[in-house]
Design an enzyme around this catalytic site. Structure first.
Site, PDB file in Angstrom:
ATOM      1  N   GLU A   1       0.834  -1.211   0.000  1.00  0.00           N
ATOM      2  CA  GLU A   1       0.000   0.000   0.000  1.00  0.00           C
ATOM      3  C   GLU A   1       0.863   1.254   0.000  1.00  0.00           C
ATOM      4  O   GLU A   1       0.371   2.360   0.207  1.00  0.00           O
ATOM      5  CB  GLU A   1      -0.935  -0.008   1.212  1.00  0.00           C
ATOM      6  CG  GLU A   1      -2.173  -0.870   1.026  1.00  0.00           C
ATOM      7  CD  GLU A   1      -1.866  -2.340   0.797  1.00  0.00           C
ATOM      8  OE1 GLU A   1      -1.160  -2.937   1.623  1.00  0.00           O
ATOM      9  OE2 GLU A   1      -2.310  -2.881  -0.224  1.00  0.00           O
TER      10      GLU A   1
ATOM     11  N   ASP B   1      -7.206  -5.202  -5.008  1.00  0.00           N
ATOM     12  CA  ASP B   1      -6.302  -5.509  -3.899  1.00  0.00           C
ATOM     13  C   ASP B   1      -6.287  -6.998  -3.569  1.00  0.00           C
ATOM     14  O   ASP B   1      -6.192  -7.376  -2.410  1.00  0.00           O
ATOM     15  CB  ASP B   1      -6.683  -4.698  -2.639  1.00  0.00           C
ATOM     16  CG  ASP B   1      -5.694  -4.916  -1.490  1.00  0.00           C
ATOM     17  OD1 ASP B   1      -4.512  -5.120  -1.770  1.00  0.00           O
ATOM     18  OD2 ASP B   1      -6.120  -4.905  -0.325  1.00  0.00           O
TER      19      ASP B   1
ATOM     20  N   ASN C   1      -0.600  -7.460  -4.064  1.00  0.00           N
ATOM     21  CA  ASN C   1      -1.335  -6.638  -5.028  1.00  0.00           C
ATOM     22  C   ASN C   1      -0.400  -5.667  -5.744  1.00  0.00           C
ATOM     23  O   ASN C   1       0.598  -5.234  -5.182  1.00  0.00           O
ATOM     24  CB  ASN C   1      -2.429  -5.844  -4.304  1.00  0.00           C
ATOM     25  CG  ASN C   1      -1.858  -4.907  -3.249  1.00  0.00           C
ATOM     26  OD1 ASN C   1      -1.455  -5.330  -2.186  1.00  0.00           O
ATOM     27  ND2 ASN C   1      -1.770  -3.625  -3.565  1.00  0.00           N
TER      28      ASN C   1
END
Lengths: 601, 186
Positions: free
Chosen positions: A202, A328, A286
């Site tokens: 992230e 994701d 991801n």
């Protein structure tokens, strides 16, 4: 409503009646490979229990008949009230417990009453690392090999500690928090190589996996998840099964110019190892950012499964569970290695209950997907094309810039996140702790600023069909069918443990630690711990010869961040949208960090 | 009689002007406001901490333009990545009443500029000073610690909950807890 779940629900009563007796007539159930069936030594030395990651113990003193008498043997506070995702290990007569950040390793003496502390080791990681940990400051466990305990720290170090004395043997820095790099996974030691990967999907990191010398901590090989073939360790031995994975430098050409440098593909989940093939198996995370419109292309080699040579790190095959991932859906979940008969022929397979909502059965020598059956309610995907291997996305649920797309199932954390399943060598059933969640999603433009999040999505998670958010499912791997399931109010974020006593263990976020019958799913015993459970249960034979079961209690993780991070339930988008579904959790549990160990009287 | 009606209208109109007041010339990147503030209410001596505020804080947090600019920069500089729309995530919630490092706008400016020990990055020289003030003003609006008239209305993106303007007036309780994980045993 088009939910695949409907057919599964209808099939359950039928299966409950038929599955057990019919097994003998329809061929053998899958079985663990020989390297995972060595005689039970009563220890639990790595979180996966064995290289095949079955999380099964042959101990059977605690059985379906007597489990109702389980009682607390001793407890221990980790001193940290954050999400306890770690697995308690037992080597000889010592138990090892690892806390979340600040990642303190405790050794407990099992020969003494109450298991007093032998020593503690504090790696003193940088406090600032907490700012680049996406989803609570968790750690998924230490691992033991040849006299040393190895673990990762939140500020991206790997540590080796003398298992007897608690003295640091070596400590190697592998990442930089200013680039958003952290470490949360449990290492796997294969033939004196400590294999670890980087977290930070992230934060626009460029994911990698790396092998260190177990004796010195020196790097032996490193393979990135994006970029040129040389960096990914793709060479002449790389023989992927599907055409879409064949070609030169796909880790560059399936991205917009240079986007692969912040492309994610972090490695933060589970590694399995087949000593016969000398291959390790692990998933990549991801692609970054979540906003898929900023990265047209398949985004190799993110969101997929790699097989690599354990000695050289060279890639053998790759299968992308989510090409051009939209939501994701990391590929990092556990890889359970089994042997099974498939269409009349014996196959060495890898079973992977994925975030995409399918249980993948993959031939682990070639990377061919044999089957991919849904285990949860799905709207955003319709299936997996077994000819091309490609996940079939439902275009209606694809994200649109600056528009909210509703009722996307599974949610961002997937039908199942990191928390590992268990496979019983005795029943031949896979036990999957998972989620029943959907979400609303709006893609927005993400700016890359190193050391800050790189996401680009507004998300609101909500319960899936039925209103319950967690499920504990028994899964027939060969048939690709659910046998029974236990619904849970909150998402299941704890791992599973299977035992030869025909008892399966898991915990829920309310704090109940449960023992269920391995064949019927009947809850045989449950105990309310101090806080929600998101840890990994383990079992061992103590120095007194008795069987014990251990679990860490302490809510947190992405799903439990509302409690561990004291988030404000008025903002549904908090914790990247998870708070919307978890508003009630603050009324149910508080933070904690306690080890519970149970035994029979 | 009519005067009584007109006067409030004029007052409202004037207030509205101030609400929208704006500076068109941005600070140079190197400029840095120098507020003298304390991080705690406790001091040696009975008088409380010695502080000096220039008044800049009021200018920003009572001004809808600044707050709305701050809302934009809050996303641009990825504040939302950790603090979401005020509810928090990897970073603490900003819409609640607990302030680990002080909840006055001057404290928040300092927090953004200096960073804080448990994960807050330092943004000094990464964000111009006036934009830091604007972000801080927007952060103050999340817990409705700014005038209702200046607080943002509903935004165009996914609704996280009621807009800042519709939230009840908030309060600031200093000395919220440092996340327990920061307290190392041993």
């Amino acid at each position: 409503m088009g939910y695949l779940r409907v057919t599964i629900l209808l099939a359950v009563p039928l299966l409950l009646q038929l599955s057990v007796p019919s097994r003998a007539q329809t061929g053998p159930q899958p079985s663990p490979p020989p390297f995972a069936t060595t005689p039970e030594d009563g220890q639990w030395t790595i979180p996966q229990k064995n290289f095949a990651s079955t999380r099964y113990s042959d101990l059977s003193e605690i059985s379906a008949e007597n489990v109702k008498n389980l009682q607390v043997a001793f407890t221990f506070s980790t001193g940290v009230n954050k999400g306890q995702e770690s697995a308690p290990l037992v080597v000889g007569s010592t138990m090892y417990v690892l806390s979340p950040y600040p990642n303190i390793l405790y050794a407990l003496d099992l020969t003494q009453p109450g298991a007093p502390m032998k020593w503690q080791y504090n790696p003193k990681p940088a406090a600032a690392a907490q700012g680049v940990a996406c989803c609570d400051v968790v750690n998924r466990g230490p691992t033991f090999s040849n006299g040393k305990v190895f673990f990762t720290t939140l500020d991206a170090h790997v540590v080796a500690v003398n298992a007897e004395t608690g003295e640091e043997v070596w400590k190697t820095k592998l990442g930089y928090i200013n680039r958003g790099e952290t470490m949360t996974m449990a290492p796997l030691v294969v033939k004196d190589k400590v294999i670890v990967g980087i977290s930070g999907g992230e934060y626009g990191v460029r994911g990698w996996i790396q092998a260190l010398d177990a004796n010195s901590g020196q790097s032996l090989w490193k393979a990135y998840s994006t970029g040129p073939d040389q960096d990914v360790k793709i060479g002449p031995d790389f023989k992927p099964f599907y055409d879409s994975d064949k070609g030169k430098d796909l880790g560059v050409t399936t991205w917009p110019a240079d986007a692969w440098q912040q492309g994610g593909g972090s490695v933060w989940g589970w590694i399995s190892y087949d000593p016969d093939l000398n291959l390790i198996y692990y998933g990549t995370g991801n692609p970054g950012p979540w906003n898929a419109s900023q990265r047209p292309g398949d985004n190799k080699w993110t969101a997929g499964i790699f097989a690599r040579d354990a000695d050289s790190g060279e890639a053998r095959w790759f299968y992308q569970t989510a090409p051009h991932d939209l939501h994701d859906w990391d590929g990092i979940n556990e890889m359970i290695l089994l042997d099974m008969e498939w269409e009349g022929k014996p196959r060495k397979v890898l079973v992977h209950p994925g975030r995409t909502g399918f249980v993948y059965v993959v031939d682990r020598t070639t990377g061919e997907v044999l089957s991919a059956k849904p285990f949860a309610a799905l709207t955003a995907v319709t299936g997996v094309d077994l000819k091309t291997g490609r996940l079939q996305y439902n275009a209606d649920k694809a994200p649109v810039i600056n528009r909210v797309v509703r009722d996307i199932c599974p949610t961002a954390s997937g039908s199942k996140d990191w928390n590992p399943s268990a496979f019983s060598h005795k029943t031949g059933i896979l036990y999957i702790p998972h989620e029943n969640l959907c979400m609303d999603w709006e893609s927005v433009e993400a700016n890359y600023i190193a050391g800050t999040p790189y996401v680009g999505a507004e998300v609101r998670v909500h319960p899936g069909p039925g209103g319950h958010m967690g499920e504990f499912s028994a899964w027939d791997v060969r048939e690709g069918k659910e046998l029974w399931t236990i619904n849970e109010r909150f998402p299941l974020w704890s791992g599973a443990l299977a035992t030869a006593g025909d008892v399966v263990f898991y915990g829920n976020m309310e704090g109940w630690f449960k023992a269920v019958h391995a064949r019927t799913g009947e809850v045989l015993w449950q105990f309310k711990t101090a806080s929600g459970i998101i840890g990994q249960p383990t079992t061992y034979r103590g120095p007194d010869g008795k069987q014990y079961v251990a679990i860490l209690s302490g809510v947190g993780g992405w799903a439990g961040a509302i409690v561990s991070g004291d988030l404000d339930p008025r903002d549904g988008t908090a914790a990247t949208g998870f708070v919307n579904a978890m508003r009630d959790l603050k009324n149910v549990t508080t933070t904690g960090g306690t080890l519970y160990v149970f035994k029979l009287p | 009689m009519k005067v009584y009606l007109v006067l409030p209208l004029v007052a409202f109109a004037l207030a509205a002007c101030e609400r929208e007041d704006r500076e068109y010339r941005a600070n140079p990147m190197t400029a840095e406001s120098q507020e003298k503030i304390a991080l705690v209410p406790l001091s040696a001596g009975p008088s409380g901490p010695t502080e000096y505020r220039s008044g800049l804080g009021k200018e920003y947090e009572e001004n809808a333009f600044h707050i709305s600019q701050g809302q934009r920069f809050y996303t641009w500089f990825n504040c939302n990545g950790c603090h979401a729309n005020g509810g928090g995530g990897s970073g603490p919630a900003l819409m609640d009443d607990r302030w680990i490092y002080g909840g006055q706008i001057e404290n928040i400016v300092q927090t953004i500029r200096e960073g804080r020990p448990n994960g807050m990055p330092s943004f000094r020289r990464k964000i111009p000073d006036d934009q830091i003030w604007e972000i801080a003003a927007y952060v103050r609006s999340m817990g409705r610690n700014v005038p209702k008239a200046a607080a943002p209305g509903r935004k165009d993106d996914m609704s996280p909950g009621p807009a800042e303007q519709r939230r009840p007036p908030g309060q600031v309780i200093d000395g919220g807890q440092v996340p327990p994980s920061a307290q190392m045993p041993q």
